[in-house]
Design an enzyme around this catalytic site. Structure first.
Site, PDB file in Angstrom:
ATOM      1  N   ASP A   1       0.839  -1.201   0.000  1.00 18.43           N
ATOM      2  CA  ASP A   1       0.000   0.000   0.000  1.00 18.43           C
ATOM      3  C   ASP A   1       0.877   1.255   0.000  1.00 18.43           C
ATOM      4  OD1 ASP A   1      -2.109   1.714   0.184  1.00 18.43           O
ATOM      5  OD2 ASP A   1      -2.806   1.038   2.139  1.00 18.43           O
ATOM      6  N   ASP A   2       0.780   2.046  -1.044  1.00 15.64           N
ATOM      7  CA  ASP A   2       1.553   3.295  -1.164  1.00 15.64           C
ATOM      8  C   ASP A   2       3.058   3.065  -1.276  1.00 15.64           C
ATOM      9  OD1 ASP A   2      -0.948   4.374  -0.732  1.00 15.64           O
ATOM     10  OD2 ASP A   2      -0.346   5.734   0.883  1.00 15.64           O
TER      11      ASP A   2
ATOM     12  N   CYS B   1      -6.209   4.350  -3.624  1.00 16.26           N
ATOM     13  CA  CYS B   1      -6.435   2.973  -3.129  1.00 16.26           C
ATOM     14  C   CYS B   1      -7.611   2.209  -3.730  1.00 16.26           C
ATOM     15  CB  CYS B   1      -6.622   2.990  -1.617  1.00 16.26           C
ATOM     16  SG  CYS B   1      -5.235   3.654  -0.699  1.00 16.26           S
TER      17      CYS B   1
ATOM     18  N   LYS C   1       1.316   9.569  -5.282  1.00 14.97           N
ATOM     19  CA  LYS C   1      -0.073   9.133  -5.107  1.00 14.97           C
ATOM     20  C   LYS C   1      -1.066  10.277  -5.361  1.00 14.97           C
ATOM     21  CE  LYS C   1      -2.960   7.628  -1.190  1.00 14.97           C
ATOM     22  NZ  LYS C   1      -2.893   6.945   0.121  1.00 14.97           N
TER      23      LYS C   1
HETATM   24 CA   LIG Z   1      -2.737   3.140  -1.416  1.00 13.83          CA
END
Ligand SMILES: [Ca+2]
Length: 461
Positions: free
Chosen positions: A41-42, A81, A304
């Protein structure tokens, strides 16, 4: 009468080919390999050793890349996300499924029943399916994983920062088991280890039947955390410790596959849902995080939630010793949506005919037998088309007003050559007007497709 007999006799003979007493075990294994998708994640394009990070050590991921193929132009469908994750599991741009925003702890929305996930497809082929980690496709109204093809779930259904002081909510951040919250507060130090423990146990439990394991880590999304044994190990500080914990986890999964004799017949994929959260809100920093707890997009521009490659382009490592030759690196373009079509084709899943897919089967490409089947990629963010990549060319527009593109969106365009200029710094639009025209045309046509899908969705229940 005679002809009928002849046909029956021929059918009988066809069904009794030599060696056809049931399907051969090797043949069965070839059609139903195991699948493991490891999804951070990220985690940024520049956060792993094998993608050029000079400080953070990722020996397991580096080795995994050496033993398979490492892609350097691998894209997620959106740089945020929930949309990125729905595209991975459905093989479709998020505008088709209508999941175009990041869901929160109080969201009622989530993945629709009309979508057909990788897990649902593999269930029709007898796979055991599990997800341990961050789902982020809803948690109310039958949107949890167990309603969408997964046999079992354990994890935080959304982001690890979705609690005070970072997000205003009354809903406590909890770990969920299948459809119920079972534990809060969550000790985030041990999240990666606990997901890994579940993954290892799932592999061992299912070693005799085909399985699909989806391991979407909550880390290294801020706030970053890891346990005592990993803290202080990396010269890259706490963020480095967290990435090295994920690398340890990847090593545990691969080690387990080897110990159980499943290594050759298991397709393991590592990627990230979007680039680093470089512009984390001040409240994130105020509550004990540091700005440098966001990862690194390496030589790419942006991060992001931006339209630049730093948000959309992520590590993509594919290892399948029985099929994918070792030691490959490719700069050809591919996307997470291709994972869907690759897995569905390999297992010969019958897909619903009424859904439009955006992924392509990239197995021949990963095997080194052909080029990538992905010709172009559209950059879409929060319902708005922002650009297109075709070959080395990326055209970026400024679509910030109404959702659909307007003539004025084309007034401030930039054309980048990602081969010559991966950092998106030099505008070629005046030098290459014919490419600009072609790509503008494609953007306009794709925007119409987006419009028609959204109208169709509004008119259906
Ligand atoms: Ca993410």
């Amino acid at each position: 009468m005679k002809i009928q007999f002849l046909i029956l006799a021929l059918l009988y003979m066809a069904s009794c080919k030599p060696g056809m007493k049931g399907i051969d075990k090797d043949e069965k294994d070839a059609n139903t390999p195991n699948f493991v998708i490891l999804f951070a994640d990220d985690l940024g394009y520049g956060d792993l050793g094998c993608y050029g990070n000079p400080i953070i050590r990722t020996p397991n991921l580096d080795q995994m890349a050496d033993e398979g193929i490492r892609l350097t132009s691998f894209y997620v469908a959106e740089s945020i996300c929930s949309p990125s994750r729905v595209a991975l599991l459905t093989g479709r741009y998020p505008f088709r499924s209508g999941l175009e925003f990041v869901l929160g702890p109080d969201s009622d929305a989530g993945i629709r029943d009309s979508e057909y996930t990788i897990a649902e497809g593999l269930k029709t082929k007898g796979y055991a399916t599990a997800i341990f980690g961050k789902w982020h496709l809803g948690h109310k109204n039958n949107t949890l994983p167990t309603y969408h093809g997964f046999d079992e779930y354990f994890g935080i259904p959304y982001s690890n920062d979705m609690m005070p002081p970072w997000v205003q909510t009354e809903t406590p951040l909890s770990l969920w088991e299948n459809t119920e919250p079972v534990e809060h507060p969550v000790d985030q130090d041990y999240l990666t280890q606990r997901y890994t423990q579940r993954a290892v146990e799932f592999i061992r439990r299912n070693k005799d039947n085909p399985f699909f394991l989806y391991l979407p880590y909550n880390m290294p999304h801020m706030p970053v955390n890891t346990s005592e044994e990993f803290r202080g190990r990396s010269r890259g500080g706490l963020y480095g410790d967290v990435i090295e914990t994920i690398d340890w986890s990847v090593g545990e999964v691969l080690k387990t596959l080897k110990e159980e004799g499943l290594d050759e017949n298991t397709f393991v994929i590592f990627s990230s849902d979007n680039g680093p959260w470089a512009d984390a809100p001040p409240r994130m920093v105020a509550a004990g995080n540091e700005r440098y707890h966001a990862g690194n997009a390496g030589l790419l521009r942006g991060s992001k939630a931006t339209k630049f490659d730093g948000g959309f382009r992520v590590p993509g490592i594919f290892r399948f010793p029985g099929r994918i030759p070792a030691g490959q690196v490719s700069a050809e373009m591919a996307t997470t949506m291709d994972i869907y079509m690759t897995l569905m084709n390999m297992t010969e899943v019958d897909l619903p005919g009424d859904l439009k897919y955006d992924g392509n089967d990239m197995m021949p490409f990963l095997e080194g037998k052909s080029g990538s089947p992905t010709g172009e990629f559209y950059f879409i963010l929060a319902q708005r088309i922002q650009g297109i990549r075709k070959g080395p060319w990326k055209l970026v527009i400024k679509n910030e007003g109404s959702v659909r593109i307007e003539h004025s969106d084309f007034e401030d365009i930039k054309l980048y050559n990602l081969d010559l200029d991966p950092g998106e710094r030099y505008d070629f639009s005046e030098k290459k007007p014919e490419i600009v025209e072609e790509l503008k045309q494609q953007i306009a046509e794709f925007d119409l497709q987006m419009l028609s899908e959204s109208l169709k969705r509004q008119s259906s229940p």
